[in-house]
Enzyme design. Structure first.
Site, PDB file in Angstrom:
ATOM      1  N   GLU A 186      46.697  91.872 -74.374  1.00  0.00           N
ATOM      2  CA  GLU A 186      46.625  93.206 -74.970  1.00  0.00           C
ATOM      3  C   GLU A 186      47.987  93.740 -75.418  1.00  0.00           C
ATOM      4  O   GLU A 186      48.067  94.791 -76.060  1.00  0.00           O
ATOM      5  CB  GLU A 186      45.990  94.188 -73.978  1.00  0.00           C
TER       6      GLU A 186
ATOM      7  N   VAL B 282      52.030  84.948 -67.394  1.00  0.00           N
ATOM      8  CA  VAL B 282      50.865  84.101 -67.635  1.00  0.00           C
ATOM      9  C   VAL B 282      51.156  82.782 -66.929  1.00  0.00           C
ATOM     10  O   VAL B 282      52.133  82.105 -67.245  1.00  0.00           O
ATOM     11  CB  VAL B 282      50.617  83.877 -69.140  1.00  0.00           C
ATOM     12  N   ILE B 283      50.305  82.453 -65.964  1.00  0.00           N
ATOM     13  CA  ILE B 283      50.501  81.258 -65.144  1.00  0.00           C
ATOM     14  C   ILE B 283      49.395  80.265 -65.472  1.00  0.00           C
ATOM     15  O   ILE B 283      48.216  80.617 -65.479  1.00  0.00           O
ATOM     16  CB  ILE B 283      50.503  81.630 -63.647  1.00  0.00           C
TER      17      ILE B 283
ATOM     18  N   ALA C 176      43.510  75.906 -64.783  1.00  0.00           N
ATOM     19  CA  ALA C 176      42.830  74.641 -65.053  1.00  0.00           C
ATOM     20  C   ALA C 176      42.155  74.600 -66.424  1.00  0.00           C
ATOM     21  O   ALA C 176      41.615  73.571 -66.807  1.00  0.00           O
ATOM     22  CB  ALA C 176      41.793  74.387 -63.963  1.00  0.00           C
ATOM     23  N   THR C 177      42.189  75.699 -67.168  1.00  0.00           N
ATOM     24  CA  THR C 177      41.512  75.750 -68.470  1.00  0.00           C
ATOM     25  C   THR C 177      42.535  75.976 -69.587  1.00  0.00           C
ATOM     26  O   THR C 177      43.679  76.342 -69.324  1.00  0.00           O
ATOM     27  CB  THR C 177      40.482  76.900 -68.501  1.00  0.00           C
TER      28      THR C 177
ATOM     29  N   HIS D  84      42.824  78.395 -71.432  1.00  0.00           N
ATOM     30  CA  HIS D  84      43.051  79.831 -71.601  1.00  0.00           C
ATOM     31  C   HIS D  84      44.544  80.163 -71.689  1.00  0.00           C
ATOM     32  O   HIS D  84      44.964  80.989 -72.505  1.00  0.00           O
ATOM     33  CB  HIS D  84      42.394  80.581 -70.432  1.00  0.00           C
TER      34      HIS D  84
ATOM     35  N   PHE E  74      60.309  89.736 -76.050  1.00  0.00           N
ATOM     36  CA  PHE E  74      59.267  89.001 -75.344  1.00  0.00           C
ATOM     37  C   PHE E  74      59.741  88.639 -73.941  1.00  0.00           C
ATOM     38  O   PHE E  74      60.525  87.710 -73.752  1.00  0.00           O
ATOM     39  CB  PHE E  74      58.925  87.736 -76.140  1.00  0.00           C
TER      40      PHE E  74
END
EC number: 2.5.1.78
Length: 155
Positions: free
Chosen positions: A59, A82-83, A86-87, A89, A114
């Protein structure tokens, strides 16, 4: 001898917006602490800083665009963590947030920094939010001060 142009590290008289993702708040709150500390140590006052919380890193670009387009801020600082899981994403979020933040800066002419950690493990995120590897929130705030002053110097 060429003429060198660079920004200084004085925050007094500048306005900053900080966007902080609530997801992984145990990390992003430490990044926020580091950013606030660097801004204040460089001359910013509490009234020069607005903190906006968003649900997650994805967001961030929309809110960065609204804040930068308002022209009330000399720089916008984006913080979160952001860690990898398993996907896929992780890759989607990281790519969109980094591209979106950069695009806002290019479209508005307002520096958008950033400071979203993108790590493989929780341990790496912890290290970068105030332990072994310093505090990236602090680093990004210092870069925001320098960029705000550099943009001014080029006008």
């Amino acid at each position: 001898m060429p003429n060198f142009i660079e920004g200084n590290l004085k925050a007094d008289g500048k306005k900053f917006a900080i966007i902080v993702a609530r997801f992984n708040s145990f990390i992003s709150d430490k990044l926020l602490d580091g950013a606030l500390d660097s801004l204040v140590r460089s001359g910013a006052t509490d009234s020069d800083i607005d903190v906006v919380r968003v649900p997650g890193a994805y967001e961030i670009p929309l809110i960065a665009k609204k804040l930068a387009a308002s022209l009330k801020y000399d720089a916008v600082i984006c913080l979160g963590a952001v860690i990898r899981g398993a996907t896929p994403h992780f890759d989607v979020v990281v790519n969109e947030v980094s591209k979106g933040s950069a695009q806002v800066s290019l479209e508005t002419g307002v520096p958008v920094l950033f400071g979203v950690l993108t790590t493989e493990t929780i341990e790496q995120a912890i290290e970068r939010s105030g332990t072994k590897a310093g505090n990236k929130g602090s680093d990004v705030a210092i870069a925001a001060i320098e960029m705000a002053n550099l943009v001014d110097a080029l006008q």
